[in-house]
Design a protein around this motif. Structure first.
Motif: not given
Length: 262
Positions: A75, A77-84, A118, A191, A233
């Motif tokens: 993993d 990614s930058d965020n567990l629930l809402n990665p960007k 992003t 977003q 989330g």
């Protein structure tokens, strides 16, 4: 170390299954980006599907399974629930021996990669993609217990189709599941504000009775979605349609769930 027990009474368009299972696993977090685990499991099940209705006088069969399993997870990614940004990957392998009214020795393998980028920070645009591949080696579909087969279709799989609707069918139209799976998903997320987001997506997938899915079995769906951000989330609302709709398939499917699709 984790020890768990589970009980299930599931009835879907593909099967009717009652199952009790036990498992023991050991998970190791190597660092913030990599973890792995292994363990053993066993299950007792009574099931009915298109194959058992033909092969057994009662229409059902009793099957026991003994399995070992191992997994590895990355993993970045930058965020567990809402990665960007970043990526995630997972590998899973499960050798199994099933016995009872049907016996088989097989290996189930599954791999998945997810990527996020992003593309416009000012406008909150994020491109996301997922690729999932799986195969069961060593047994034919009818000998594999229903909980060990691959299925596709639904909100967490190939949107545009109903749950388990993608894949092989028996003569009576019942979906049987298969030995191999491919899913490829592309999604653009916007977003709009701190709370509200939107998405457009194209999902493709196939399930096959062969070791590997064939390209001519690929089903494709597309749609749009809304996201409402919560502390747990995104609350997800998706509406999708199959781009190659067949007789008997609904032109529109709606999905509501918590969390991004992947």
């Amino acid at each position: 170390m984790q020890v768990s027990a589970s009980a299930e009474n599931a009835k879907t368009d593909a099967f009717d299954r009652r199952l009790f299972g036990l498992s023991a696993s050991y998970d190791i977090i190597h660092d913030p980006h990599f973890s792995y685990g292994y363990g053993v499991s066993g299950a007792f099940s009574s099931e009915q599907d298109a194959f058992t209705r033909i092969a057994f006088a009662t229409g059902r069969r009793d099957v026991q399974t003994a399995s070992g399993f191992a997994s590895a997870n990355w993993d970045f990614s930058d965020n567990l629930l809402n990665p960007k940004t970043g990526w995630r990957a997972e590998l899973y392998a499960q050798p199994t021996y099933s016995f009872g009214d049907a016996s088989a020795l097989y290996l189930k393998a599954l791999g998945e990669v997810r990527a996020y980028r992003t593309v416009s920070p000012d406008r909150g645009l994020v491109a996301a993609g997922r690729l999932r591949l799986g195969s069961v080696f060593g047994a034919k579909v009818s000998d594999i217990p229903t909980d060990q087969r691959f299925y596709a279709g639904g909100g967490g799989s190939v949107r545009g189709f109903a749950y388990q609707e993608v894949g092989p069918q028996a003569g009576d139209g019942t979906y049987t599941g298969g030995r191999s799976l491919i899913e490829a998903v592309a999604e653009m997320r916007w977003q709009q504000s701190a709370r509200l987001g939107w998405a457009v997506f194209v999902d493709a997938g196939a399930v096959s009775e062969n070791d590997f899915p064939k390209a001519d079995n690929l089903r494709v769906g597309a749609g749009v979605g809304a996201r409402y951000m919560t502390p747990a989330g995104p609350l997800r609302f998706d509406i999708a349609t199959p781009l190659d709709r067949r007789d008997g398939e609904s032109p529109v499917q709606v999905y509501i769930s918590l969390g991004q699709a992947f």
